[in-house]
Design a protein around this motif. Structure first.
Motif, PDB file in Angstrom:
ATOM      1  N   ASP A  14      13.149   0.260  -3.157  1.00 12.85           N
ATOM      2  CA  ASP A  14      13.244  -0.971  -3.911  1.00 12.85           C
ATOM      3  C   ASP A  14      12.171  -1.923  -3.562  1.00 12.85           C
ATOM      4  N   ARG A  15      11.414  -1.537  -2.510  1.00 13.78           N
ATOM      5  CA  ARG A  15      10.355  -2.559  -1.967  1.00 13.78           C
ATOM      6  C   ARG A  15       9.084  -1.964  -2.178  1.00 13.78           C
ATOM      7  N   ARG A  16       8.837  -0.680  -2.823  1.00 13.73           N
ATOM      8  CA  ARG A  16       7.719  -0.275  -3.110  1.00 13.73           C
ATOM      9  C   ARG A  16       7.467   0.226  -4.468  1.00 13.73           C
ATOM     10  N   GLN A  17       7.819  -0.538  -5.597  1.00 15.26           N
ATOM     11  CA  GLN A  17       7.669  -0.133  -6.959  1.00 15.26           C
ATOM     12  C   GLN A  17       6.581  -0.871  -7.563  1.00 15.26           C
ATOM     13  N   SER A  18       5.578  -1.580  -6.680  1.00 10.76           N
ATOM     14  CA  SER A  18       4.310  -2.257  -7.432  1.00 10.76           C
ATOM     15  C   SER A  18       3.348  -2.760  -6.566  1.00 10.76           C
ATOM     16  N   GLY A  19       2.117  -2.872  -6.924  1.00  8.64           N
ATOM     17  CA  GLY A  19       1.204  -3.051  -5.901  1.00  8.64           C
ATOM     18  C   GLY A  19       1.749  -4.865  -5.493  1.00  8.64           C
ATOM     19  N   ASP A  20       2.258  -5.578  -6.052  1.00  8.69           N
ATOM     20  CA  ASP A  20       2.862  -6.801  -5.625  1.00  8.69           C
ATOM     21  C   ASP A  20       3.711  -6.558  -4.583  1.00  8.69           C
ATOM     22  N   ASP A  21       4.468  -5.513  -4.654  1.00  8.86           N
ATOM     23  CA  ASP A  21       5.483  -5.356  -3.522  1.00  8.86           C
ATOM     24  C   ASP A  21       4.775  -5.055  -2.452  1.00  8.86           C
ATOM     25  N   TYR A  22       3.696  -4.300  -2.377  1.00  7.49           N
ATOM     26  CA  TYR A  22       2.895  -4.271  -1.034  1.00  7.49           C
ATOM     27  C   TYR A  22       2.107  -5.219  -0.554  1.00  7.49           C
ATOM     28  N   ARG A  23       1.866  -6.153  -1.701  1.00  5.85           N
ATOM     29  CA  ARG A  23       1.134  -7.644  -1.051  1.00  5.85           C
ATOM     30  C   ARG A  23       2.157  -8.314  -0.444  1.00  5.85           C
ATOM     31  N   ARG A  24       3.505  -8.503  -0.823  1.00  6.44           N
ATOM     32  CA  ARG A  24       4.622  -9.193  -0.443  1.00  6.44           C
ATOM     33  C   ARG A  24       4.783  -8.659   1.106  1.00  6.44           C
ATOM     34  N   LEU A  25       4.892  -7.305   1.300  1.00  5.63           N
ATOM     35  CA  LEU A  25       4.983  -6.745   2.445  1.00  5.63           C
ATOM     36  C   LEU A  25       3.788  -7.025   3.605  1.00  5.63           C
ATOM     37  N   TRP A  72       1.696  12.916   6.743  1.00  2.00           N
ATOM     38  CA  TRP A  72       2.061  12.399   5.520  1.00  2.00           C
ATOM     39  C   TRP A  72       0.980  12.219   4.683  1.00  2.00           C
ATOM     40  N   VAL A  73      -0.353  11.723   5.407  1.00  2.00           N
ATOM     41  CA  VAL A  73      -1.582  11.529   4.701  1.00  2.00           C
ATOM     42  C   VAL A  73      -2.063  12.837   3.866  1.00  2.00           C
ATOM     43  N   GLU A  74      -1.938  13.872   4.522  1.00  2.00           N
ATOM     44  CA  GLU A  74      -2.127  15.327   3.945  1.00  2.00           C
ATOM     45  C   GLU A  74      -1.252  15.761   2.815  1.00  2.00           C
ATOM     46  N   PHE A  75       0.115  15.445   3.308  1.00  2.00           N
ATOM     47  CA  PHE A  75       0.950  15.784   2.278  1.00  2.00           C
ATOM     48  C   PHE A  75       0.859  15.019   0.851  1.00  2.00           C
ATOM     49  N   ALA A  76       0.370  13.794   0.954  1.00  2.00           N
ATOM     50  CA  ALA A  76       0.093  13.033  -0.235  1.00  2.00           C
ATOM     51  C   ALA A  76      -1.240  13.563  -0.888  1.00  2.00           C
ATOM     52  N   PHE A  92      -1.058   2.061   0.169  1.00  2.00           N
ATOM     53  CA  PHE A  92      -1.504   1.919   1.495  1.00  2.00           C
ATOM     54  C   PHE A  92      -2.692   1.092   1.744  1.00  2.00           C
ATOM     55  N   ASP A  93      -3.660   1.170   0.694  1.00  2.00           N
ATOM     56  CA  ASP A  93      -4.871   0.368   0.657  1.00  2.00           C
ATOM     57  C   ASP A  93      -4.713  -1.025   0.212  1.00  2.00           C
ATOM     58  N   ILE A  94      -3.590  -1.029  -0.749  1.00  2.00           N
ATOM     59  CA  ILE A  94      -3.249  -2.449  -1.070  1.00  2.00           C
ATOM     60  C   ILE A  94      -2.718  -3.366   0.260  1.00  2.00           C
ATOM     61  N   LEU A  95      -1.809  -2.595   0.755  1.00  2.00           N
ATOM     62  CA  LEU A  95      -1.324  -3.428   2.091  1.00  2.00           C
ATOM     63  C   LEU A  95      -2.105  -3.957   2.975  1.00  2.00           C
ATOM     64  N   PHE A  96      -3.033  -2.838   3.396  1.00  2.00           N
ATOM     65  CA  PHE A  96      -3.860  -3.052   4.568  1.00  2.00           C
ATOM     66  C   PHE A  96      -4.955  -3.888   4.050  1.00  2.00           C
ATOM     67  N   GLY A  97      -5.237  -3.822   2.700  1.00  2.00           N
ATOM     68  CA  GLY A  97      -6.247  -4.938   2.388  1.00  2.00           C
ATOM     69  C   GLY A  97      -5.600  -6.316   2.365  1.00  2.00           C
ATOM     70  N   GLU A 136       1.214   6.363  -3.586  1.00  2.00           N
ATOM     71  CA  GLU A 136       1.010   6.313  -5.074  1.00  2.00           C
ATOM     72  C   GLU A 136       0.275   5.119  -5.491  1.00  2.00           C
ATOM     73  N   ARG A 137      -0.535   5.321  -6.453  1.00  2.00           N
ATOM     74  CA  ARG A 137      -1.234   4.236  -6.948  1.00  2.00           C
ATOM     75  C   ARG A 137      -0.767   3.013  -8.056  1.00  2.00           C
ATOM     76  N   PHE A 138      -1.356   2.043  -7.769  1.00  2.00           N
ATOM     77  CA  PHE A 138      -0.793   0.970  -8.651  1.00  2.00           C
ATOM     78  C   PHE A 138      -2.088   0.407  -9.251  1.00  2.00           C
ATOM     79  N   GLY A 139      -2.852   0.211 -10.343  1.00  2.00           N
ATOM     80  CA  GLY A 139      -3.887   0.116 -11.059  1.00  2.00           C
ATOM     81  C   GLY A 139      -4.978   0.801 -10.408  1.00  2.00           C
ATOM     82  N   GLY A 140      -4.851   1.990 -10.154  1.00  2.00           N
ATOM     83  CA  GLY A 140      -5.857   2.898  -9.407  1.00  2.00           C
ATOM     84  C   GLY A 140      -5.968   2.805  -7.919  1.00  2.00           C
TER      85      GLY A 140
END
Length: 253
Positions: A97-108, A164-168, A144-149, A136-140
């Motif tokens: 429930d905390r990974r439904q959007s790009g904003d979720d990753y920014r909050r994390l 898991w990187v390869e699984f994805a 993962f990249d949203i979080l670490f960015g 999973e991509r949000f706005g392209g």
């Protein structure tokens, strides 16, 4: 031999540890791992666990601490693991429930940056461990990249789980290079073939470890390779031994 030491994530042998925590640590040491990453402490006080690990000559490569504890009771974790001499604390999981959007990753990212600052005051580096869902991509852009960015690159590092990187559908080697200098911990686990892949001992599956090792060892700052196998067809300690034996054959342990 690789300049990067090899640890075992104790989640691999969690069933053995649940029955006899100290005995499981002893068997891991007997197999030949120089370090472990904790996924629980067996209910032992920090001083007792530190002595046990010292007696077994097992280094603490790090530990996993749930996000809920980081948010609600992080001081107790920092107190405990600083007494052990742990240098890394990793958030291992993000609830659905905390990974439904790009904003979720920014909050994390904000939560982890704050926790990372508190950890740094105690001489501990905070990391985040990925699964496949972060890609999973949000706005392209991958979560993962949203979080670490968004997270502070000094306060929030990557524990990259290569499986898991390869699984994805991504390349672990590419991600290691992409986040050069920000990946102190790398989880090594292998993947079976077929249309429904699952976990295998390192060296017994289809992962391109040559590419992973080449990428990791070209970079500064990788502190540990950590063997993990989420599910084992064999007894877990036997699987842990096979993985280490294969790493030895490759000159990585």
């Amino acid at each position: 031999m690789s300049r990067i030491p090899v640890a075992l994530q104790m989640y691999t042998v969690r069933d053995d540890a649940a029955l006899d925590f100290a005995g499981a640590l002893k068997k891991v040491a007997e197999i030949g791992y120089p370090g472990i990453e904790l996924a629980g402490t067996g209910g032992l006080p920090a001083a007792e666990l530190k002595k046990l690990l010292g007696d077994l000559a097992l280094a603490v490569a790090g530990t996993h601490v749930a996000l809920a504890q980081m948010e609600n009771d992080f001081d107790s974790a920092l107190d405990y693991y600083s007494k052990l001499g742990a240098k890394f604390i990793t958030c291992p999981w993000l609830p659905e429930d905390r990974r439904q959007s790009g904003d979720d990753y920014r909050r994390l990212a904000d939560v982890l940056t704050e926790a990372g600052a508190r950890a740094r005051e105690r001489g501990i580096q905070l990391c985040y461990h990925n699964h496949a869902f972060e890609f999973e991509r949000f706005g392209g852009e991958a979560g993962f990249d949203i979080l670490f960015g968004a997270a502070d690159p000094e306060l929030v590092k990557v524990e990259l789980d290569t499986y898991w990187v390869e699984f994805a559908g991504e390349s672990a080697a590419v991600y290691i290079t992409k986040y050069a200098g920000r990946i102190p911990l790398i989880h090594l686990k292998d993947m079976t073939g077929g249309e429904q892949p699952t976990f295998a001992e390192v060296g017994e599956g289809r992962m391109d470890f040559n590419a992973i090792f080449s990428a990791a060892e070209a970079l500064p700052g990788v502190a540990w390779y950590i063997v993990e196998q989420d599910k084992c067809a064999r007894p877990p300690l036997a699987s842990a031994r096979i993985s280490l034996d294969n790493l030895r054959k490759w000159g990585k342990a």
